[in-house]
Write an enzyme that holds these catalytic residues in place. Structure first.
Site, PDB file in Angstrom:
ATOM      1  CE  LYS A  32      -6.336  -0.162  -1.252  1.00  0.00           C
ATOM      2  NZ  LYS A  32      -7.426   0.938  -1.065  1.00  0.00           N
ATOM      3  CG  ASP A  41       5.296  -5.843   8.231  1.00  0.00           C
ATOM      4  OD1 ASP A  41       5.895  -6.472   7.404  1.00  0.00           O
ATOM      5  OD2 ASP A  41       3.931  -6.349   8.460  1.00  0.00           O
ATOM      6  CD  GLU A  93     -14.119  21.620  -3.822  1.00  0.00           C
ATOM      7  OE1 GLU A  93     -14.281  21.408  -2.546  1.00  0.00           O
ATOM      8  OE2 GLU A  93     -14.957  21.323  -4.607  1.00  0.00           O
TER       9      GLU A  93
END
Ligand code: GLA
Length: 753
Positions: free
Chosen positions: A477, A535, A615
């Site tokens: 990342k 972008d 959950e």
């Protein structure tokens, strides 16, 4: 042939499947723009234009004294400056003699197979060998300044790309003060401008305004494409909506400061100019040297905004993203940021990985805080060495422990930044951008490395590549957490400081290119405080970008809605996070968070050890559901079914390219007692085909659902395998049951039988 030169008409026409674009070399060799719109034959479209004596419009040398012809009223492909066209210009140059003038005339053109490349910068590519290139050379006869206008034609995608190579043909130094990628004139038409503004944690909010005679400027002076504006604008006729009408898109493939200007002039003609931000830009060109502008992707649709979005989605998926992850399924990840922030140890990371593995998650991403001395955001950036106080077992052992659990390992980096409290800064204080004599502006306590300098790019490359070489890391990342100011570089002479902003971006691209080329099996995800650098330039290096630091699903609806106008779902990083949400404090259902994150790259950003068994079971089902719909979501056609501003729900839909299945997604954003029925008309189906509902979300608040809905509705929704024709679903729609709860979400899967 997509590009046709007609020597009788002196026209150059580019055709895509549904659009045509034409320019003409007029009798004075001015390169005039004659048409962009629905596909035409090889007509000479210059018949559309009339010339008049416009009293205040002056004449250039070749036409004087014919007062009916003036650069100030002509539609041009690329404008000069200072010679009598008083509208916004594509270029501003200071010549060797100090004058600011350029007046271009056609010199030659060339049509070549394949797609041109732009050295050192991202651009659309043509791995499938479908594109054609047109290069038109224009020149100023006095200074010999030359511009090669590049056009790439992607017929199937209905996309025409543009960029310009500006060459100093004179014997003297010149300075470019503005070097836009393109200009486009629309002599007729009434337009709305659609653009995407925002802020940190609320990026790409769609705004539509009618063009007035005020010049509209959308741009960024932050030297990054920015949270505040996206380098993507649209012009649409006022009556254009999702399904009908004319619209044009302009997307800059660039990650630095940019500027898009739209001028409706005195005669109601509209000019669009787009390119690098020109404020504080000054690029010196020695004799015979060249400057390449970034690329713009143009697209036209006469079938409304949905079709225009499909053109861009297809273009980005096929001709911008590259490498292994262009087509390969990307792993479902868990990121520890919102689970731990800076406060973690190797044991905690392994615990998260263990829990995540039991849920079906495929990769663990170790976010900020694993390197240097970094326990908060005041220190450590630049020191890309593992922090052994936190990762006591060392990085190789941590990666192995995670891998042994069956998970891939990913890592966070922020290579362009430096903290003053870091060893790198102590060794090289001059590596941070700083103006002489000034204390630099600190943002999130960090300064910006001068990425225009090769030795800095080399050093960061060595440090990051060593980590990737020494460990089986499968995802990176790449973050970038501030806007850039204090632009001054000790490596540039004073008259070249105006080049620094662009040289910074080129340095970043160089680093991205080196790392992505050396590690082709690593999946890179772009990030900039969330979606501050979302972008097409970044998408050339990393096929996905963290869409926003705001993980609240209801806010995400707006962010992902705006993003979807230009960018495909496969590019939008989206995760399920904890509830109440960390950014907004809002409580939402886990199902809703899942449905919203599934319309992105999908992953988790929470501490799974804090989840209840119920959950956890829901998450297991969510992951299986996402895998089931992966192709449909990531490669299908995306339709926006609601207008975010006017409804109490948001709906969107995916349709497979062969129309054999569709996934309807709905989030009720304003649950009401005694509600208006939600009837949603689907899109893009085969009208005569019969579709069966093969999967639907069951209500979260079952008791209320049972009480509120009629027996017939309950039976229909809960038990029946409903079947409808495509035309019934598209014209009559699908009526949803009454659901309540904290922003309930519904997913319905239709399959052609
Ligand atoms: C940025 C990113 C977040 C997280 C933090 C870490 O804000 O967008 O996802 O990685 O940095 O500092």
């Amino acid at each position: 042939m997509s590009i046709i030169y007609n020597p009788v008409q002196s026209t150059l026409t580019m055709h895509t499947k549904n659009s045509s674009y034409q320019m003409k070399i007029d009798e004075h060799k001015v390169l005039v723009h004659t048409y962009y719109g629905s596909r035409i034959a090889d007509d000479d479209m210059s018949y559309l234009y009339m010339t008049f004596d416009r009293a205040n419009a002056g004449q250039f040398e070749e036409v004087f004294p014919d007062r009916t012809i003036s650069l100030d009223t002509m539609a041009q492909e690329y404008t000069g400056c200072g010679v009598g066209d008083y509208r916004i210009s594509s270029l501003l140059v200071q010549n060797g003699d100090g004058s600011y003038g350029a007046d271009f005339r056609y010199v030659k053109h060339e049509i070549v197979e394949g797609k041109y490349a732009i050295p050192g910068m991202p651009h659309s590519h043509d791995e499938e060998k479908e594109a054609q290139t047109l290069i038109v050379t224009i020149q100023d006869k006095v200074t010999k300044l030359m511009v090669e206008l590049y056009y790439g034609v992607f017929e199937k995608q209905d996309v025409i790309t543009r960029c310009a190579k500006i060459i100093n043909g004179s014997n003297e130094k010149i300075t470019l003060l503005k070097a836009s990628s393109m200009a486009l004139d629309f002599p007729y038409g009434d337009f709305d401008l659609i653009h995407f503004h925002g802020k940190h944690a609320l990026e790409r909010q769609m705004e539509r305004c009618h063009l007035s005679h005020a010049i509209e400027t959308i741009g960024s002076r932050r030297n990054t494409s920015s949270h505040q504006h996206n380098p993507f604008i649209l012009l649409a006729n006022p009556e254009t909506n999702e399904d009908f009408g004319d619209c044009y898109g302009f997307m800059l493939v660039y990650s630095g400061g940019f500027k898009a200007e739209v001028e409706k002039d005195q005669f109601d003609s509209t000019r669009v100019v787009m390119g690098i931000q020109d404020e504080a830009f000054a690029w010196e060109l020695n004799s015979q040297a060249a400057f390449y502008t970034p690329e713009v992707l143009l697209s036209y649709s006469n079938q409304g905004l949905a079709k225009l979005s499909h053109n861009y989605h297809d273009m980005i998926r096929r001709h911008i993203t590259r490498g292994k992850f262009k087509n390969a399924r990307r792993p479902i990840l868990i990121n520890n940021w919102e689970a731990t922030y800076f406060d973690f140890t190797d044991e905690k990371i392994v615990e998260i990985a263990k829990e995540a593995a039991s849920l079906g998650v495929e990769m663990l991403v170790l976010d900020d805080g694993w390197f240097g001395i970094r326990n908060d955001d005041t220190s450590g950036l630049g020191d890309w060495f593992v922090n052994t106080d936190k990762i006591r077992c060392g990085l190789p052992s941590l990666v192995k422990q995670v891998n042994d659990l069956g998970l891939k390992f990913g890592i966070w980096i922020e290579p362009e930044m430096i903290n003053e409290d870091s060893d790198l800064y102590r060794q090289h204080p001059d590596w941070a951008l700083t103006m002489p004599g000034r204390v630099p502006n600190r943002s999130r306590h960090q300064l910006v490395l001068d990425m225009s300098r090769d030795e800095i790019v080399d050093c960061i490359y060595e440090r990051i590549s060593a980590i990737l070489r020494d460990n089986p890391i499968e995802y990176v990342k790449w973050d970038m957490n501030r806007s850039i100011c204090d632009l001054w570089s000790c490596s540039l002479p004073y008259h070249r400081q105006g080049e620094l902003a662009h040289r910074y971006v080129l340095g970043v691209y160089k680093l991205m290119d080196r790392l992505t080329s050396e590690f082709p099996d690593v999946l890179f995800e772009g990030c900039s405080g969330g979606g501050g650098r979302f972008d097409a330039g970044i998408l050339y290096y990393s096929p996905q970008i963290w869409c926003s630091d705001d993980t609240d699903p209801i806010q995400r609806l707006h962010i992902q809605y705006g993003t979807s106008f230009g960018y495909p779902v496969s590019s939008m990083g989206a995760h399920v996070s904890a509830s109440p949400n960390h950014q907004t404090g809002r409580t939402t259902l886990l199902n809703t968070r899942g449905v919203v994150a599934m319309s992105g790259t999908f992953g988790y950003e929470l501490d799974p050890s804090k989840l209840s068994e119920d959950e956890k079971e829901q998450i297991r089902i969510q992951i299986e559901t996402f895998k089931l719909f992966y192709d449909l979501i990531q490669n299908g056609k995306y339709y926006r079914l609601s207008n975010i501003l006017s409804k109490s729900y948001e709906a969107w839909q995916f349709v497979s390219q062969d129309k054999s299945e569709a996934l309807l997604n709905v989030v009720v954003t304003n649950t009401q007692p005694n509600p208006t029925l939600m009837n949603i008309k689907l899109k893009g189906l085969e009208k005569d085909a019969i579709y069966e509902v093969v999967y639907k979300t069951m209500p979260d608040v079952k008791r209320t659902f049972d009480i509120m809905n009629s027996p017939a509705m309950k039976e229909r929704y809960m038990t029946k395998k409903e079947q409808m024709t495509g035309s019934a679903l598209m014209h009559g729609g699908y009526t949803l049951p009454w659901v309540v709860g904290d922003y309930p979400a519904i997913q319905i899967h239709f399959k052609k039988i």
